[in-house]
Enzyme design. Structure first.
Site, PDB file in Angstrom:
ATOM      1  N   CYS A 259     -31.674  28.689 -35.716  1.00 44.02           N
ATOM      2  CA  CYS A 259     -30.645  28.812 -36.752  1.00 44.02           C
ATOM      3  C   CYS A 259     -29.838  27.527 -36.940  1.00 44.02           C
ATOM      4  O   CYS A 259     -29.708  27.010 -38.058  1.00 44.02           O
ATOM      5  CB  CYS A 259     -29.723  30.001 -36.466  1.00 44.02           C
ATOM      6  N   HIS A 308     -24.845  32.639 -34.268  1.00 44.64           N
ATOM      7  CA  HIS A 308     -25.769  32.537 -35.397  1.00 44.64           C
ATOM      8  C   HIS A 308     -25.078  31.891 -36.595  1.00 44.64           C
ATOM      9  O   HIS A 308     -23.923  32.185 -36.895  1.00 44.64           O
ATOM     10  CB  HIS A 308     -26.303  33.917 -35.790  1.00 44.64           C
ATOM     11  N   HIS A 320     -31.215  31.351 -43.903  1.00 44.97           N
ATOM     12  CA  HIS A 320     -31.142  31.069 -42.468  1.00 44.97           C
ATOM     13  C   HIS A 320     -32.497  31.228 -41.788  1.00 44.97           C
ATOM     14  O   HIS A 320     -33.460  31.723 -42.382  1.00 44.97           O
ATOM     15  CB  HIS A 320     -30.113  31.996 -41.800  1.00 44.97           C
TER      16      HIS A 320
END
Length: 344
Positions: A259, A308, A320
């Site tokens: 990420c 995240h 993402h």
């Protein structure tokens, strides 16, 4: 005449052992009779557990990334210090050579001063502090000796600093190894669960994942939200070019990403250097707490520990790298606990 002897009795220890064994057998039989048969997890239960393990693996991945970044930084710092020490040693040798030449000239004209001789043969730390010594030296000698002493102290400090950083580097390498094992352990557990499924169930889950990746990458209405800036627009465009590439922990592109690897890569393509990890990326720029104030290209963070991160894509969507087993894609922000955005 009949014998009146009593029959031989079993020893008390033997009776105790037999009684205990019999009791244990009864208990085991009862437990076996009452134990419920192990139930096989359903496909949906396996998926839920696997998703949880993937999230835990991502948490560990960001810690792994942080340790790896720290390791690289320490290695550069240690290399710089070692280069400085090497150059400093060369300077010290030249200073000593110069003082040696001076001593040779003194010897030819009447002998080496004892104080100069001492400096050439040893490494006294406080010799110059003695007034009697200074009185015996010329100003040229005093200047040379002070330079040698200053350089010795400087080198000692730099070597001590390098030693501390080497200790820190060793600890960081240990942390890096532990986090790598943790990530791999979580992924191995997830794979073990997936392996428990039937071939048909595996195929169904794979098809479900493929549909999610394909639909979120190709048929997403992003609306007409403006970019946060020209560079944010460039970063978002760079991230869009990575759609469909796989999530791999610790990866920063260009063939795969995690990420924060995706977000740091995207901004690097726009000429902006941002930190490597999601936690560090959360500390830069201006925070935006209302989703309605987000603009395309803003960093968006999820979960309480900020493990995240993605790029705001508009219309409530995030672009993402989700987790192991998925690819870079769009997803509804409502699928995860949004914390805040950051405008770089």
């Amino acid at each position: 005449m009949a014998s009146h002897r009593r029959p031989k009795q079993q020893s008390r220890a033997r009776v105790t052992v037999l009684t205990t064994a019999a009791a244990a057998a009864v208990v085991l039989s009862a437990n076996a009779a009452n134990a419920a048969p192990t139930q096989k997890l359903s496909k949906d239960q396996v998926k839920a557990k696997v998703d949880a393990l993937y999230e835990q693996a991502e948490q560990a991945t960001e810690k792994y990334n942080g340790a790896k970044e720290k390791q690289q930084k320490l290695q550069k710092e240690i290399s710089t210090i070692q280069d400085n020490v090497a150059r400093g040693q060369e300077e010290l040798n030249k200073l000593r050579d110069g003082l040696g030449s001076l001593a040779t000239a003194q010897y030819r004209s009447g002998g080496i001063d004892p104080s100069v001789q001492l400096f050439l043969s040893s490494n006294p730390e406080d010799y110059l502090d003695k007034a009697s010594t200074l009185d015996q030296l010329s100003s040229q000698q005093v200047d040379g000796l002070r330079k040698i002493q200053d350089k010795q102290r400087e080198l000692a400090q730099e070597r001590a600093e390098a030693g501390e950083k080497l200790k820190d580097l060793a600890a960081t390498r240990t942390e890096l190894g532990n986090k790598k094992k943790e990530v791999q352990g979580k992924l191995a557990q997830a794979q073990k669960l997936l392996n428990s499924l039937t071939a048909k169930e595996k195929a169904e889950l794979a098809a479900q994942q493929a549909r999610a990746d394909r639909s979120s990458s190709e048929r997403v209405n992003l609306g007409d939200a403006p970019p946060a800036s020209g560079r944010a627009a460039a970063a978002f465009a760079a991230a869009q070019n990575q759609l469909g590439k796989p999530y791999v922990y610790g990866a920063t592109g260009p063939s795969s990403f995690d990420c924060s690897g995706l977000t740091s890569y995207a901004y690097a393509q726009a000429g902006v250097s941002i930190p490597r990890t999601s936690e560090a990326q959360a500390t830069i720029g201006t925070r935006i707490y209302s989703q309605s104030d987000l603009k395309v290209g803003d960093l968006v963070f999820f979960y309480g520990d900020l493990h995240h991160v993605g790029l705001y894509a508009g219309n409530g969507q995030v672009l993402h790298a989700p987790h192991t087993g998925a690819v870079v894609r769009y997803e509804a922000m409502s699928d995860m606990p949004f914390q805040f955005g950051v405008r770089v």
